[in-house]
Design an enzyme around this catalytic site. Sequence first.
Site, PDB file in Angstrom:
ATOM      1  N   LYS A  13       0.829  -1.216   0.000  1.00 41.00           N
ATOM      2  CA  LYS A  13       0.000   0.000   0.000  1.00 41.00           C
ATOM      3  C   LYS A  13       0.866   1.270   0.000  1.00 41.00           C
ATOM      4  O   LYS A  13       0.678   2.161  -0.809  1.00 41.00           O
ATOM      5  CB  LYS A  13      -0.936   0.013   1.231  1.00 41.00           C
ATOM      6  CG  LYS A  13      -1.796  -1.236   1.354  1.00 41.00           C
ATOM      7  CD  LYS A  13      -2.687  -1.188   2.584  1.00 41.00           C
ATOM      8  CE  LYS A  13      -1.948  -1.261   3.917  1.00 41.00           C
ATOM      9  NZ  LYS A  13      -1.285  -2.542   4.212  1.00 41.00           N
ATOM     10  N   ARG A  88      -9.344   0.188   9.384  1.00 39.02           N
ATOM     11  CA  ARG A  88      -8.890  -1.167   9.669  1.00 39.02           C
ATOM     12  C   ARG A  88      -9.884  -1.949  10.521  1.00 39.02           C
ATOM     13  O   ARG A  88      -9.623  -3.110  10.852  1.00 39.02           O
ATOM     14  CB  ARG A  88      -7.579  -1.107  10.443  1.00 39.02           C
ATOM     15  CG  ARG A  88      -6.343  -1.167   9.575  1.00 39.02           C
ATOM     16  CD  ARG A  88      -5.214  -0.853  10.503  1.00 39.02           C
ATOM     17  NE  ARG A  88      -4.020  -1.579  10.292  1.00 39.02           N
ATOM     18  CZ  ARG A  88      -2.944  -1.053   9.694  1.00 39.02           C
ATOM     19  NH1 ARG A  88      -2.993   0.123   9.158  1.00 39.02           N
ATOM     20  NH2 ARG A  88      -1.844  -1.735   9.638  1.00 39.02           N
ATOM     21  N   ARG A 127      12.107  -5.230   4.619  1.00 35.17           N
ATOM     22  CA  ARG A 127      11.751  -3.836   4.311  1.00 35.17           C
ATOM     23  C   ARG A 127      12.728  -2.845   4.953  1.00 35.17           C
ATOM     24  O   ARG A 127      13.195  -3.036   6.066  1.00 35.17           O
ATOM     25  CB  ARG A 127      10.335  -3.547   4.819  1.00 35.17           C
ATOM     26  CG  ARG A 127       9.995  -2.061   4.763  1.00 35.17           C
ATOM     27  CD  ARG A 127       8.535  -1.792   4.839  1.00 35.17           C
ATOM     28  NE  ARG A 127       7.924  -2.308   6.050  1.00 35.17           N
ATOM     29  CZ  ARG A 127       6.618  -2.259   6.264  1.00 35.17           C
ATOM     30  NH1 ARG A 127       5.823  -1.761   5.359  1.00 35.17           N
ATOM     31  NH2 ARG A 127       6.126  -2.746   7.380  1.00 35.17           N
ATOM     32  N   ARG A 160      12.026  -0.688  10.439  1.00 37.39           N
ATOM     33  CA  ARG A 160      10.979  -0.339  11.406  1.00 37.39           C
ATOM     34  C   ARG A 160      11.031  -1.273  12.610  1.00 37.39           C
ATOM     35  O   ARG A 160      11.263  -2.465  12.451  1.00 37.39           O
ATOM     36  CB  ARG A 160       9.603  -0.458  10.725  1.00 37.39           C
ATOM     37  CG  ARG A 160       8.977   0.882  10.436  1.00 37.39           C
ATOM     38  CD  ARG A 160       7.791   0.761   9.520  1.00 37.39           C
ATOM     39  NE  ARG A 160       6.705  -0.038  10.091  1.00 37.39           N
ATOM     40  CZ  ARG A 160       5.536  -0.203   9.491  1.00 37.39           C
ATOM     41  NH1 ARG A 160       5.291   0.370   8.332  1.00 37.39           N
ATOM     42  NH2 ARG A 160       4.599  -0.951  10.043  1.00 37.39           N
ATOM     43  N   ARG A 171       0.472  -9.039  13.510  1.00 36.94           N
ATOM     44  CA  ARG A 171      -0.207  -8.057  12.655  1.00 36.94           C
ATOM     45  C   ARG A 171      -1.100  -8.761  11.636  1.00 36.94           C
ATOM     46  O   ARG A 171      -2.197  -8.292  11.326  1.00 36.94           O
ATOM     47  CB  ARG A 171       0.827  -7.171  11.958  1.00 36.94           C
ATOM     48  CG  ARG A 171       1.304  -6.051  12.875  1.00 36.94           C
ATOM     49  CD  ARG A 171       2.691  -5.562  12.561  1.00 36.94           C
ATOM     50  NE  ARG A 171       2.859  -4.958  11.265  1.00 36.94           N
ATOM     51  CZ  ARG A 171       4.057  -4.732  10.702  1.00 36.94           C
ATOM     52  NH1 ARG A 171       5.158  -5.080  11.344  1.00 36.94           N
ATOM     53  NH2 ARG A 171       4.142  -4.176   9.534  1.00 36.94           N
TER      54      ARG A 171
HETATM   55  P1  AP5 Z   1       4.819  -1.614   1.906  1.00 35.45           P
HETATM   56  O1  AP5 Z   1       4.400  -0.832   0.708  1.00 35.45           O
HETATM   57  O2  AP5 Z   1       5.662  -0.951   2.923  1.00 35.45           O
HETATM   58  O3  AP5 Z   1       3.575  -2.351   2.575  1.00 35.45           O
HETATM   59  P2  AP5 Z   1       2.251  -1.761   3.203  1.00 35.45           P
HETATM   60  O4  AP5 Z   1       1.109  -2.434   2.564  1.00 35.45           O
HETATM   61  O5  AP5 Z   1       2.277  -0.260   3.172  1.00 35.45           O
HETATM   62  O6  AP5 Z   1       2.390  -2.330   4.650  1.00 35.45           O
HETATM   63  P3  AP5 Z   1       2.619  -1.650   6.077  1.00 35.45           P
HETATM   64  O7  AP5 Z   1       3.666  -2.407   6.820  1.00 35.45           O
HETATM   65  O8  AP5 Z   1       2.824  -0.189   5.997  1.00 35.45           O
HETATM   66  O9  AP5 Z   1       1.321  -1.964   6.701  1.00 35.45           O
HETATM   67  P4  AP5 Z   1       1.091  -2.180   8.153  1.00 35.45           P
HETATM   68  O10 AP5 Z   1      -0.338  -2.338   8.055  1.00 35.45           O
HETATM   69  O11 AP5 Z   1       1.749  -3.253   8.858  1.00 35.45           O
HETATM   70  O12 AP5 Z   1       1.750  -0.895   8.839  1.00 35.45           O
HETATM   71  P5  AP5 Z   1       1.154   0.511   9.197  1.00 35.45           P
HETATM   72  O13 AP5 Z   1       2.244   1.489   9.156  1.00 35.45           O
HETATM   73  O14 AP5 Z   1      -0.077   0.786   8.424  1.00 35.45           O
HETATM   74  O15 AP5 Z   1       5.588  -2.923   1.339  1.00 35.45           O
HETATM   75  C1  AP5 Z   1       6.125  -3.883   2.223  1.00 35.45           C
HETATM   76  C2  AP5 Z   1       7.475  -4.395   1.685  1.00 35.45           C
HETATM   77  O16 AP5 Z   1       7.269  -5.101   0.465  1.00 35.45           O
HETATM   78  C3  AP5 Z   1       8.475  -3.283   1.368  1.00 35.45           C
HETATM   79  O17 AP5 Z   1       9.747  -3.741   1.680  1.00 35.45           O
HETATM   80  C4  AP5 Z   1       8.317  -3.081  -0.140  1.00 35.45           C
HETATM   81  O18 AP5 Z   1       9.496  -2.587  -0.737  1.00 35.45           O
HETATM   82  C5  AP5 Z   1       7.978  -4.489  -0.612  1.00 35.45           C
HETATM   83  N1  AP5 Z   1       7.072  -4.496  -1.761  1.00 35.45           N
HETATM   84  C6  AP5 Z   1       6.019  -3.658  -1.993  1.00 35.45           C
HETATM   85  N2  AP5 Z   1       5.392  -3.984  -3.134  1.00 35.45           N
HETATM   86  C7  AP5 Z   1       6.070  -5.064  -3.637  1.00 35.45           C
HETATM   87  C8  AP5 Z   1       5.905  -5.863  -4.818  1.00 35.45           C
HETATM   88  N3  AP5 Z   1       4.914  -5.620  -5.697  1.00 35.45           N
HETATM   89  N4  AP5 Z   1       6.759  -6.890  -4.998  1.00 35.45           N
HETATM   90  C9  AP5 Z   1       7.773  -7.136  -4.113  1.00 35.45           C
HETATM   91  N5  AP5 Z   1       7.982  -6.420  -2.989  1.00 35.45           N
HETATM   92  C10 AP5 Z   1       7.139  -5.389  -2.759  1.00 35.45           C
HETATM   93  O19 AP5 Z   1       0.704   0.257  10.701  1.00 35.45           O
HETATM   94  C11 AP5 Z   1       1.654   0.015  11.725  1.00 35.45           C
HETATM   95  C12 AP5 Z   1       0.931  -0.101  13.047  1.00 35.45           C
HETATM   96  O20 AP5 Z   1       0.262   1.137  13.362  1.00 35.45           O
HETATM   97  C13 AP5 Z   1      -0.173  -1.161  13.112  1.00 35.45           C
HETATM   98  O21 AP5 Z   1       0.333  -2.437  13.437  1.00 35.45           O
HETATM   99  C14 AP5 Z   1      -1.084  -0.583  14.202  1.00 35.45           C
HETATM  100  O22 AP5 Z   1      -0.547  -0.831  15.476  1.00 35.45           O
HETATM  101  C15 AP5 Z   1      -1.004   0.918  13.956  1.00 35.45           C
HETATM  102  N6  AP5 Z   1      -2.055   1.416  13.047  1.00 35.45           N
HETATM  103  C16 AP5 Z   1      -1.870   2.039  11.837  1.00 35.45           C
HETATM  104  N7  AP5 Z   1      -3.044   2.358  11.283  1.00 35.45           N
HETATM  105  C17 AP5 Z   1      -4.003   1.927  12.142  1.00 35.45           C
HETATM  106  C18 AP5 Z   1      -5.423   1.932  12.111  1.00 35.45           C
HETATM  107  N8  AP5 Z   1      -6.117   2.453  11.069  1.00 35.45           N
HETATM  108  N9  AP5 Z   1      -6.097   1.376  13.157  1.00 35.45           N
HETATM  109  C19 AP5 Z   1      -5.435   0.862  14.228  1.00 35.45           C
HETATM  110  N10 AP5 Z   1      -4.100   0.806  14.304  1.00 35.45           N
HETATM  111  C20 AP5 Z   1      -3.379   1.335  13.274  1.00 35.45           C
END
Ligand code: AP5
Length: 213
Positions: A13, A88, A127, A160, A171
């Site tokens: 994403k 979420r 990542r 991270r 997660r």
């Molecule tokens: P990346 O693009 O970084 O993945 P992403 O989908 O953005 O995943 P996130 O880790 O950001 O999601 P998350 O939900 O765990 O974390 P968030 O910060 O939202 O890609 C991942 C990896 O794959 C990278 O290395 C990239 O280079 C690689 N990649 C990408 N596309 C690729 C492809 N096509 N092919 C190969 N490799 C590829 O949340 C963190 C924490 O915050 C949560 O655990 C929670 O505690 C809290 N939080 C955040 N939002 C909320 C909410 N709305 N409600 C409650 N808690 C929340």
Amino acid sequence: MNIMLFGAPGAGKGTQAKFLIEKYGIPQISTGDILRSAIADGTKMGLEAKKYMDEGKLVPDSTIIGIIRDRLAEEDCKKGFILDGFPRTLAQAEALEELMKEMSISLDKVISLNVPDEMIVGRITGRRVCKSCGASFHVEFNPSKEEGKCDFCGGELITRKDDTAETVEKRLGEYHSQTAPLFDFYKGKGVLAELDGTKDVAEVTKDIVSILG
Ligand code: AP5
Ligand code: ZN
């Protein structure tokens, strides 16, 4: 254009959002990035959220809904936005519906990036994220042009704190129990588009653009 990127942690994403910001000239709203910046600033909300994030648990809805309410009211969201990592839970999705109703706007598209769980652990543990702009890279699948340096802003790339194999499992558990049900919620609204998120980064971008136009 108001869009949402939907999918498991590590589905891509954030990676795709960085390209869409440039292509469509609309801001990315990542609740994860907003929370991490609150932690870095040492705010009360950040310190509270950190406890949940370090354990791979979702932060309480009330905190997240407050963040989104404030962010959507900002001027740059008037031309549209890309939601990344929000909503979420069903409560967050319902709160978003209410907020958008008050603003007389709606979601144009929810793009679901489908990636099987088996691929997620490798993506997340490899990542590297930019300390300055939050852009994601991968040591093997999506390396930065210069090692340790962000392609977008030249910032330092770091790992991270929650990107460990153990936290990823938690997660993913949260995702399947609380977030995955939103798939049907948005399908029912007729705005959901499913994509194969296992293709390489550039191909996924192409597929998204062909849906959004
Ligand atoms: P990346 O693009 O970084 O993945 P992403 O989908 O953005 O995943 P996130 O880790 O950001 O999601 P998350 O939900 O765990 O974390 P968030 O910060 O939202 O890609 C991942 C990896 O794959 C990278 O290395 C990239 O280079 C690689 N990649 C990408 N596309 C690729 C492809 N096509 N092919 C190969 N490799 C590829 O949340 C963190 C924490 O915050 C949560 O655990 C929670 O505690 C809290 N939080 C955040 N939002 C909320 C909410 N709305 N409600 C409650 N808690 C929340
Ligand atoms: Zn950067």
